[in-house]
Design a protein around this motif. Sequence first.
Motif, PDB file in Angstrom:
ATOM      1  N   PHE A   1      40.481  22.866  30.092  1.00 27.30           N
ATOM      2  CA  PHE A   1      40.253  23.300  29.622  1.00 27.30           C
ATOM      3  C   PHE A   1      39.963  24.878  30.405  1.00 27.30           C
ATOM      4  CE2 PHE A   1      41.247  20.987  26.138  1.00 27.30           C
ATOM      5  CZ  PHE A   1      41.344  21.909  25.171  1.00 27.30           C
ATOM      6  N   GLU A   2      39.221  24.491  31.400  1.00 26.81           N
ATOM      7  CA  GLU A   2      37.999  25.433  32.437  1.00 26.81           C
ATOM      8  C   GLU A   2      38.987  26.227  32.832  1.00 26.81           C
ATOM      9  OE1 GLU A   2      34.688  24.774  32.390  1.00 26.81           O
ATOM     10  OE2 GLU A   2      35.527  26.959  33.587  1.00 26.81           O
ATOM     11  N   THR A   3      40.224  26.116  33.587  1.00 21.85           N
ATOM     12  CA  THR A   3      41.317  26.973  34.297  1.00 21.85           C
ATOM     13  C   THR A   3      42.509  27.069  33.370  1.00 21.85           C
ATOM     14  OG1 THR A   3      42.561  25.598  35.672  1.00 21.85           O
ATOM     15  CG2 THR A   3      40.194  26.902  36.339  1.00 21.85           C
ATOM     16  N   ALA A   4      42.314  26.597  32.196  1.00 25.41           N
ATOM     17  CA  ALA A   4      43.412  26.726  31.197  1.00 25.41           C
ATOM     18  C   ALA A   4      44.277  28.503  31.115  1.00 25.41           C
ATOM     19  CB  ALA A   4      42.921  26.272  30.438  1.00 25.41           C
ATOM     20  N   LYS A   5      44.965  28.425  31.235  1.00 24.63           N
ATOM     21  CA  LYS A   5      45.541  29.939  30.796  1.00 24.63           C
ATOM     22  C   LYS A   5      46.476  29.284  29.368  1.00 24.63           C
ATOM     23  CE  LYS A   5      47.378  33.564  32.650  1.00 24.63           C
ATOM     24  NZ  LYS A   5      48.763  34.158  33.182  1.00 24.63           N
ATOM     25  N   ILE A   6      45.536  30.265  27.942  1.00 26.65           N
ATOM     26  CA  ILE A   6      46.369  29.698  27.188  1.00 26.65           C
ATOM     27  C   ILE A   6      47.161  30.635  26.512  1.00 26.65           C
ATOM     28  CG2 ILE A   6      45.688  28.352  24.995  1.00 26.65           C
ATOM     29  CD1 ILE A   6      43.828  27.456  25.596  1.00 26.65           C
ATOM     30  N   SER A   7      48.099  30.280  26.302  1.00 28.05           N
ATOM     31  CA  SER A   7      49.047  31.971  26.055  1.00 28.05           C
ATOM     32  C   SER A   7      50.579  31.559  25.221  1.00 28.05           C
ATOM     33  CB  SER A   7      48.812  33.392  26.977  1.00 28.05           C
ATOM     34  OG  SER A   7      50.273  33.768  26.439  1.00 28.05           O
ATOM     35  N   ASN A   8      50.433  31.267  24.334  1.00 30.82           N
ATOM     36  CA  ASN A   8      52.028  31.128  23.502  1.00 30.82           C
ATOM     37  C   ASN A   8      53.091  31.923  24.455  1.00 30.82           C
ATOM     38  OD1 ASN A   8      50.472  31.249  21.615  1.00 30.82           O
ATOM     39  ND2 ASN A   8      52.029  32.266  19.694  1.00 30.82           N
ATOM     40  N   TYR A   9      52.479  32.870  25.138  1.00 31.29           N
ATOM     41  CA  TYR A   9      53.898  33.515  26.380  1.00 31.29           C
ATOM     42  C   TYR A   9      53.815  33.100  27.664  1.00 31.29           C
ATOM     43  CZ  TYR A   9      53.643  37.403  23.049  1.00 31.29           C
ATOM     44  OH  TYR A   9      53.430  38.329  21.907  1.00 31.29           O
ATOM     45  N   ASP A  10      53.057  31.945  27.594  1.00 31.57           N
ATOM     46  CA  ASP A  10      53.136  30.659  29.555  1.00 31.57           C
ATOM     47  C   ASP A  10      54.044  29.714  28.321  1.00 31.57           C
ATOM     48  OD1 ASP A  10      52.237  32.764  30.773  1.00 31.57           O
ATOM     49  OD2 ASP A  10      50.333  33.211  29.977  1.00 31.57           O
ATOM     50  N   THR A  11      54.315  29.990  27.797  1.00 33.25           N
ATOM     51  CA  THR A  11      54.725  28.250  27.621  1.00 33.25           C
ATOM     52  C   THR A  11      56.123  28.187  27.543  1.00 33.25           C
ATOM     53  OG1 THR A  11      55.588  28.722  25.184  1.00 33.25           O
ATOM     54  CG2 THR A  11      53.795  28.131  25.361  1.00 33.25           C
TER      55      THR A  11
END
Length: 329
Positions: free
Chosen positions: A282-292
């Motif tokens: 969760f530290e460097t996570a890039k959480i975006s629907n577009y990055d799936t």
Amino acid sequence: MSAVPTAAQIRQSFLDFFKEKQHTIVPSDNVGYTSRDGARIFTNAGMNQFVPIFLGERSADVDTWPGVLHKGLPTRAADTQKCIRAGGKHNDLEDVGLDTYHHTLFEMLGNWSFGDYFKKEAISWAWELVIERWKFPPTRVFATIYQPGKGDPAERDQEAWDIWAEKFRSIGLDPDIHIVNGNKKDNFWMMGDTGPCGPCTEIHIDLTPGAPNLDEDRQRAGALLVNGSDASCIEIWNNVFIQYNANPDGSFVPLPAQHVDTGMGFERVCSIIQGTKNFTDFETAKISNYDTDVFKPIFDELTKLSGKTYASTLPKANEQGHVVPVTEQ
Ligand code: GLY
């Protein structure tokens, strides 16, 4: 799921889970939909196709529907429904393109009970799938329940609170931190101004950077982010307890039976599971629907065709709230 699952695997895992619970798996309905009051022309939720059953106009017979993908009980259904929210009561248009988790067209995973199971099973299965099977870190998980404000219909959903409280306590978490009240705006779901409706309980996930599991101070801080319209804490699943029909005169009349209607944001769940590499980062996570991998193959093809690289940036809104195209920033 130990390796990071694909979107197709996540979707299948949801459907398989409810298959195990004797649900009939039905295909997605059309996205075109004419509501009885003429207010909607698009399917805005997975429950739209089940409205005649909720209203008691049609008996629960989903196992006989054309194209069923798995025959379970006639009174239980699950599916992944293509939805468009670009107008009407649930209009996401103003958010699309400005954040990482709203779309005009999206998939809603759902399970339904037609006068069959109710709050106990629905919440227990939501817990089992999210916490025990998918392994979302429970310290980052928050449930909301209905607490009517002045003039709001129905009463506080103490039953939902009690069921969630038992779940959180069972793993040593404080329900007073992890269960958050919401009034009609956030916790009483209506398809439109009229139609089947009822109190709902939503699951929200704290996505702020840090360790996968959070200490109690961080959990308290997470609770304050719930329903804050911020990508650092987003709703992934809504469980609605359909008990009333909203009439055009503003009255809420109890339905002949009680039903369950749920809606999970498929792309959001994919973004969290894939973005955090199965909850390890969760530290460097890039959480975006577009990055799936729901969107990546499309962006890769566009990159190939256009020669321009997709950079995962969000446009900024100008002072009037209008999107400023990336080239003008
Ligand atoms: N019908 C439940 C939802 O759309 O949230």
